[in-house]
Design a protein around this motif. Structure first.
Motif: not given
Length: 120
Positions: A8, A10, A13, A51-52, A59, A82-83, A104
């Motif tokens: 991630d 972040s 996070m 993984s995000d 990505d 992920t969002t 998330k």
């Protein structure tokens, strides 16, 4: 001990994931983007990758494709955290080889339960 690669961009996070999973007895290695994760995965074996999706450099979808191209990771569970919750993005992840999708924000207990379920 089960080894998990958590990816991630972040830092907060990554810390939340690491704390949740290490307190449950997992060995967690963190990466800040897909390329760093791919480099780590090639150097060392992991039992699961978390993984995000949206990250710089590489990505999460690109990471899945790259990992699935590696013989050592063809059957390794890869979960997206992920969002991103849209059906098109989920389909893109599944088509790339994602094992599952967690949205998330996450509940730490539910994350741990999901890890145990997927690793059976």
């Amino acid at each position: 001990m089960t080894r998990i690669l958590a990816v991630d961009d972040s830092p907060s996070m990554r810390d939340m994931v690491r704390i949740a999973l290490t307190s449950a007895g997992f060995d967690v290695t963190s990466a800040s983007d897909g390329q760093e994760a791919l480099d780590l995965a090639r150097q060392s074996g992991f039992d699961l990758v978390l993984s995000d999706v949206n990250m710089p450099v590489m990505d999460g979808i690109q990471l899945i494709r790259a990992l699935r191209a590696e013989s050592a990771y063809r059957h390794t569970p890869i979960l997206m955290l992920t969002t991103e919750a849209g059906p098109d993005r989920k389909k893109e992840g599944k088509d790339a080889g994602a094992t599952g999708w967690i949205v998330k924000p996450f509940d730490p207990a539910q994350l741990v339960a999901t890890m145990h379920r997927v690793l059976r």
